[in-house]
Structure formats: C-alpha cells, structure tokens
Design a protein around this motif. Structure first.
Motif, PDB file in Angstrom:
ATOM      1  N   LEU A  11      -2.065   3.127 -16.371  1.00 23.12           N
ATOM      2  CA  LEU A  11      -1.310   2.275 -15.455  1.00 23.12           C
ATOM      3  C   LEU A  11      -2.064   0.951 -15.343  1.00 23.12           C
ATOM      4  CD1 LEU A  11       0.063   3.272 -11.955  1.00 23.12           C
ATOM      5  CD2 LEU A  11      -1.448   1.306 -12.182  1.00 23.12           C
ATOM      6  N   ARG A  12      -1.361  -0.157 -15.547  1.00 23.53           N
ATOM      7  CA  ARG A  12      -1.976  -1.477 -15.469  1.00 23.53           C
ATOM      8  C   ARG A  12      -1.357  -2.282 -14.326  1.00 23.53           C
ATOM      9  NH1 ARG A  12       0.263  -3.981 -19.432  1.00 23.53           N
ATOM     10  NH2 ARG A  12       1.217  -5.584 -18.122  1.00 23.53           N
ATOM     11  N   VAL A  13      -2.183  -2.738 -13.410  1.00 15.15           N
ATOM     12  CA  VAL A  13      -1.705  -3.450 -12.224  1.00 15.15           C
ATOM     13  C   VAL A  13      -1.229  -4.851 -12.601  1.00 15.15           C
ATOM     14  CG1 VAL A  13      -2.358  -4.336  -9.946  1.00 15.15           C
ATOM     15  CG2 VAL A  13      -3.291  -2.140 -10.750  1.00 15.15           C
ATOM     16  N   ASN A  14      -0.095  -5.245 -12.038  1.00 12.31           N
ATOM     17  CA  ASN A  14       0.454  -6.592 -12.229  1.00 12.31           C
ATOM     18  C   ASN A  14      -0.235  -7.535 -11.250  1.00 12.31           C
ATOM     19  OD1 ASN A  14       1.920  -8.934 -12.500  1.00 12.31           O
ATOM     20  ND2 ASN A  14       3.890  -8.048 -11.940  1.00 12.31           N
ATOM     21  N   THR A  15      -1.281  -8.201 -11.711  1.00 12.80           N
ATOM     22  CA  THR A  15      -2.077  -9.046 -10.824  1.00 12.80           C
ATOM     23  C   THR A  15      -1.369 -10.338 -10.429  1.00 12.80           C
ATOM     24  OG1 THR A  15      -3.208  -9.925 -12.783  1.00 12.80           O
ATOM     25  CG2 THR A  15      -4.289  -8.119 -11.593  1.00 12.80           C
ATOM     26  N   ALA A  16      -0.197 -10.612 -10.995  1.00 20.44           N
ATOM     27  CA  ALA A  16       0.608 -11.750 -10.535  1.00 20.44           C
ATOM     28  C   ALA A  16       1.316 -11.423  -9.225  1.00 20.44           C
ATOM     29  CB  ALA A  16       1.619 -12.157 -11.593  1.00 20.44           C
ATOM     30  N   LYS A  17       1.448 -10.127  -8.928  1.00 17.78           N
ATOM     31  CA  LYS A  17       2.126  -9.707  -7.694  1.00 17.78           C
ATOM     32  C   LYS A  17       1.162  -9.156  -6.650  1.00 17.78           C
ATOM     33  CE  LYS A  17       6.772  -8.586  -9.479  1.00 17.78           C
ATOM     34  NZ  LYS A  17       7.669  -9.181  -8.481  1.00 17.78           N
ATOM     35  N   ILE A  18       0.063  -8.530  -7.103  1.00 18.38           N
ATOM     36  CA  ILE A  18      -0.858  -7.885  -6.163  1.00 18.38           C
ATOM     37  C   ILE A  18      -2.233  -7.788  -6.814  1.00 18.38           C
ATOM     38  CG2 ILE A  18      -0.226  -5.554  -6.953  1.00 18.38           C
ATOM     39  CD1 ILE A  18      -0.597  -4.602  -4.044  1.00 18.38           C
ATOM     40  N   SER A  19      -3.268  -7.959  -6.023  1.00 20.48           N
ATOM     41  CA  SER A  19      -4.623  -7.814  -6.564  1.00 20.48           C
ATOM     42  C   SER A  19      -4.936  -6.334  -6.768  1.00 20.48           C
ATOM     43  CB  SER A  19      -5.648  -8.428  -5.604  1.00 20.48           C
ATOM     44  OG  SER A  19      -5.738  -7.653  -4.413  1.00 20.48           O
ATOM     45  N   VAL A  20      -5.878  -6.063  -7.645  1.00 16.85           N
ATOM     46  CA  VAL A  20      -6.292  -4.672  -7.866  1.00 16.85           C
ATOM     47  C   VAL A  20      -6.792  -4.066  -6.562  1.00 16.85           C
ATOM     48  CG1 VAL A  20      -7.989  -3.204  -9.037  1.00 16.85           C
ATOM     49  CG2 VAL A  20      -6.825  -5.008 -10.311  1.00 16.85           C
ATOM     50  N   GLU A  21      -7.568  -4.830  -5.810  1.00 16.45           N
ATOM     51  CA  GLU A  21      -8.112  -4.348  -4.539  1.00 16.45           C
ATOM     52  C   GLU A  21      -7.000  -3.945  -3.576  1.00 16.45           C
ATOM     53  OE1 GLU A  21     -11.147  -5.903  -0.986  1.00 16.45           O
ATOM     54  OE2 GLU A  21     -10.382  -7.296  -2.500  1.00 16.45           O
ATOM     55  N   ASP A  22      -5.993  -4.792  -3.443  1.00 12.44           N
ATOM     56  CA  ASP A  22      -4.901  -4.482  -2.520  1.00 12.44           C
ATOM     57  C   ASP A  22      -4.040  -3.328  -3.034  1.00 12.44           C
ATOM     58  OD1 ASP A  22      -5.698  -6.397  -0.726  1.00 12.44           O
ATOM     59  OD2 ASP A  22      -4.299  -7.935  -1.435  1.00 12.44           O
ATOM     60  N   PHE A  23      -3.859  -3.245  -4.353  1.00 10.14           N
ATOM     61  CA  PHE A  23      -3.076  -2.138  -4.902  1.00 10.14           C
ATOM     62  C   PHE A  23      -3.746  -0.799  -4.610  1.00 10.14           C
ATOM     63  CE2 PHE A  23      -1.942   0.817  -8.343  1.00 10.14           C
ATOM     64  CZ  PHE A  23      -0.569   0.875  -8.136  1.00 10.14           C
ATOM     65  N   LEU A  24      -5.046  -0.763  -4.720  1.00 12.02           N
ATOM     66  CA  LEU A  24      -5.759   0.494  -4.459  1.00 12.02           C
ATOM     67  C   LEU A  24      -5.647   0.918  -2.995  1.00 12.02           C
ATOM     68  CD1 LEU A  24      -8.950  -0.008  -6.655  1.00 12.02           C
ATOM     69  CD2 LEU A  24      -6.980   1.464  -7.114  1.00 12.02           C
TER      70      LEU A  24
END
Length: 465
Positions: A34-47
C-alpha cells in the motif's frame, strides 16, 4: 511452481550459490503493498487514521506491507484516493526518479497508473505530467487512477513513442520508462506470466525495449534524468538495454540511487561488458527482500542546467457567454479560484488546462487537464474528477461522513441518502444544490440536496459493488 528449463539455467548462471534460495522464495507467499498518496495526506497523518495493520516497506518512504485479508480496496479511504495498492518492488522506480515541483514529466508506458500516480503526487499540482500508454483500453484504467489520486495537471495520451517525439523533442525534465519486458520477476505473483515468457522471451522484449529507448531519449532535455525499469531478471533486457542506451548518447551517465541492504548492484559481467558504471543499476530479487523481482537504472543527460528551461505555455480561450455565467455561479460555492485563462470548453465539457501543455493537435489522447464538469441546460454539473482534485476546505457546502458510518457505504453504492443535520456543513447562503461528500474530511464525490435528501451523484463506473 513450474519454471521453464531455459529460464532456470539462466538463473543458475547469474545467481550461482543463491539459486536454491531463489527457488525457495518462489514457494513463499507474495507480499502486498500500500502506497500513501502524499498529495492528499502525509504518511504521519495517514498512520493516525488507518484501520489496517501496516508494516513499513524499508526501501519506500510512503510504502507499507498489509495483510491481504484486510481488503483495503473496499475501504472508503481507497475511494478517497488516499492510497494505491501495488507490489512493493514496483513502487521503487517512481520513488527513485527525483521529481521536483514544477518539473515536466513523462511516464512513457504508464498503464495502469501505479507509477504515474506517484509521479503526479510528487508534483503537488505543479508542472505537467504526461502519462502515455499505446493501449487505449489500458489507458482507461490509467485515467481512472490519475483522477482518483486528484492529479489535475496531467495529459493522458495513447500514442507510440515515435509519434510523441514529433511534439516533445528536448521537452521533459524527467522521463520514466517502465518498459514492456519478459516479466520474470512476476512469475510468483502471476504464474500465467510463465506461459507468456515461453511465447515471447527476453530476445523479443530486448529488441522492443531498445526501440522505445531510441525514441524516448530525444525527448529528454539537457540535464534531464531518465529512469529505466523492468520487472525481469534477464541481463539482456536489464544491463544489456542500459548499455545500449548509453551507446546512443556519450553525454548519458548512470547516477547512484538511494540504496537498501536488500538491493543488488548491476553486474556488467553478465552481459560480457567491462563497463563498471553498470554496477550503479539496482536489481531486486525475492530471496533478498520482501517483494517481487525488479530492475532499475537512473541516468542523466549532460550537465544539470543551473536554471530550469522555460517550457512552452499558451493561454486558452476561456469561457464565454452563458457558459461563463453558469460556471461563475457554481464557483460562488467554492473557496478556491481557477485561473479563467486556463479554462477551456469543448462541446460543453469544461477543462482546466495545465499551464505547460503545448498545442496537442494530432495526438490521440483520453484527457487533457482536469475535467471540471459539463454544461447542461441552464446549469453546470461538476465532475467526479473535480471532486477528487479538491480539498474539503475548497468547497463551502459539504456532507461529512466518518469511515465507519454505514451511510458512507450506501453513498459509494450509489444509493439516495437521508441526511442528518450533524452531517451537513453549509457555508453558503442557500441550502440545497451541490454538496461535496467527504469521508473524515477527504472528498469522495458529489451529491445534490433537496431538503434533507441527498440525491447520489457518485460516478456510476466507480461504485462499490
């Protein structure tokens, strides 16, 4: 699993004592990424919000392993474009191409969009992403993923590279070529690839790759960078094709990439070459890391320019008359403005065109820029792609669901929703009309309210089945 004798003999040659370890890895379970879309959300916030048990992929800053039983493709966050599901190793090429904001980027063999979506995310709405695939059928999947990720500065093309050269000589800052290949690295993930390999092996694909490289190289500007990748182990297609590319232009140089302990350097001896620079290539084997097989090489053309080249830009006609009036009426509900000189109407379909896109007359394409919506009789209807390109704060009238709310699943299935007062955020002066439907603050699509009833306008082709 069954592996052809000819393939096994070649793997024994290149792996030597590690061959048995490779065979054992082919019987192990594949890993899911799974790869986070950093244009919409930061990795930190996604976690902070993810419901999944995730383990970081050590060589991908925004990539994670997940358990396939969790089915992240069914979660509302997937429909909000917060992540892309992709083989862990396949995340590597886009992660190692150093795209910067403002770059003009080409993904030459882009479908279904795993790499193009990451390139688009890196641009953060700036510059231009041209994503091409010669198959119009595959390009439709590419377009959906680009829209889902909210990439608005894109041009989706379905042309042969030789045609693109006519338009884009010396045009691109960065080019990614994830080339068609014999697919040896995908045998564990997709055993059907073995039969395809027996029909068309490395010799067939090496010829095709070199044709593509010949056509792509003139499109790279001086100082630009090109990343070549395959999902095969074949030295003929990997180091062999890179050596061929180097022979085309003496200014081309291989560039070191961010490493990882499980990566293996390229081996010039496997193609009887004495060029030690080929060791800067990266190989990925399933017995060395948690992922499938991959190969990549990063090259730079000439010296990096001190000042970026100014790319061609053209003004659009803008909207006129009734169309302008209706769009401006809709825009009163927005907290974001769109440059009127970048708006274009094509038979009532409204597009927001990238700044750096030249005249594309004569090219086959599926989408140019951001499709904003359509002019109907005395009204403007916003598109699904516009919803995905917006942030919640960009629109004044919203319906807010939480990810565990049963209503959000009903919305994704296309059902009419009976709203509760606490679900409505309305900064506008008039109740009713178009509402941006969000899950935990991330847009999903549109709905049209009449009283407390929300008529579902979620894209029919995207609905949850």
């Amino acid at each position: 699993m069954y592996l052809p004798d000819k393939f096994c003999d070649e793997m024994k040659r290149i792996l030597g004592d590690e061959y048995e370890d490779y065979l054992a890895s082919m019987d192990a379970s594949r890993k899911y990424g799974l790869r986070v879309n950093t244009a919409k959300i930061s990795v930190e916030d996604f976690l902070k919000i993810t419901p999944f048990e995730l383990t970081p992929i050590p060589y991908i800053s925004n990539g994670f392993y997940y358990d396939e039983k969790e089915q992240p493709s069914k979660h509302p966050y997937y429909f909000a474009g917060l992540y892309y599901l992709q083989d862990p190793s396949a995340m590597t090429p886009a992660s190692r191409l150093p795209v910067e904001e403002g770059d003009v980027v080409l993904d030459l063999c882009a479908a279904p969009g795993g790499k193009a979506t990451e390139l688009g995310a890196k641009l953060h709405g700036t510059g231009l992403l041209i994503a091409n695939d010669i198959s119009s059928k595959r390009a439709k999947a590419l377009l959906k993923n680009i829209e889902l990720f909210g990439v608005e500065n894109s041009f989706i093309v379905t042309e042969y590279p030789a045609k693109l050269v006519e338009y884009f000589t010396g045009f691109f800052d960065k080019i990614l070529i994830d080339a068609p290949c014999s697919g040896e690295g995908m045998f564990r993930k997709d055993p059907a690839m073995v039969k395809a390999w027996e029909q068309n092996g490395p010799e067939f694909y090496a010829k095709l790759q070199r044709e593509i490289l010949e056509q792509a190289l003139p499109m790279l500007k001086e100082g630009g960078m090109l990343l070549y990748s395959t999902c095969t182990f074949s030295p003929l297609e990997d180091e062999g094709s890179v050596q061929y590319l180097l022979s085309l232009d003496p200014s081309l140089k291989l560039v070191d990439m961010e490493g990882y302990s499980g990566f293996v350097k390229g081996n010039p001896a496997w193609i009887d070459s004495g060029n030690k620079e080929l060791e800067k290539c990266v190989r990925m084997f399933p017995h060395k890391l948690d992922g499938e097989g991959h190969f990549l090489a990063l090259l730079q053309k000439g010296e990096k320019a001190a000042v970026k080249k100014v790319h061609f830009s053209q003004k659009r006609k803008g909207l006129k008359g009734e169309e302008k009036k209706l769009f401006e009426e809709f825009q009163t509900q927005m907290n974001r403005t769109f440059d009127p000189e970048r708006l274009e109407s094509k038979n009532g379909m409204i597009y927001y065109m990238p700044e750096k896109l030249p005249d594309m007359k004569g090219l086959r394409f599926l989408r140019s820029g951001l499709f904003m919506g359509e002019m109907k009789k005395k009204r403007f209807e916003p598109s699904q792609s516009l919803a995905m390109a917006l942030k919640r704060e960009d629109y004044k009238k919203r319906v807010e669901f939480s990810a565990d709310d049963e209503e959000v699943f009903r919305y994704l299935k296309g059902e009419t929703i009976l709203l509760q007062p606490e679900q409505i955020v309305d900064e506008g002066k008039k109740p009713g009309g178009w509402y941006l439907v969000c899950v935990d603050g991330f847009p999903l699509g549109w709905g049209k309210a009449a009283g407390m009833t929300l008529k579902n306008k979620y894209h029919q082709g995207w609905r949850l089945l």
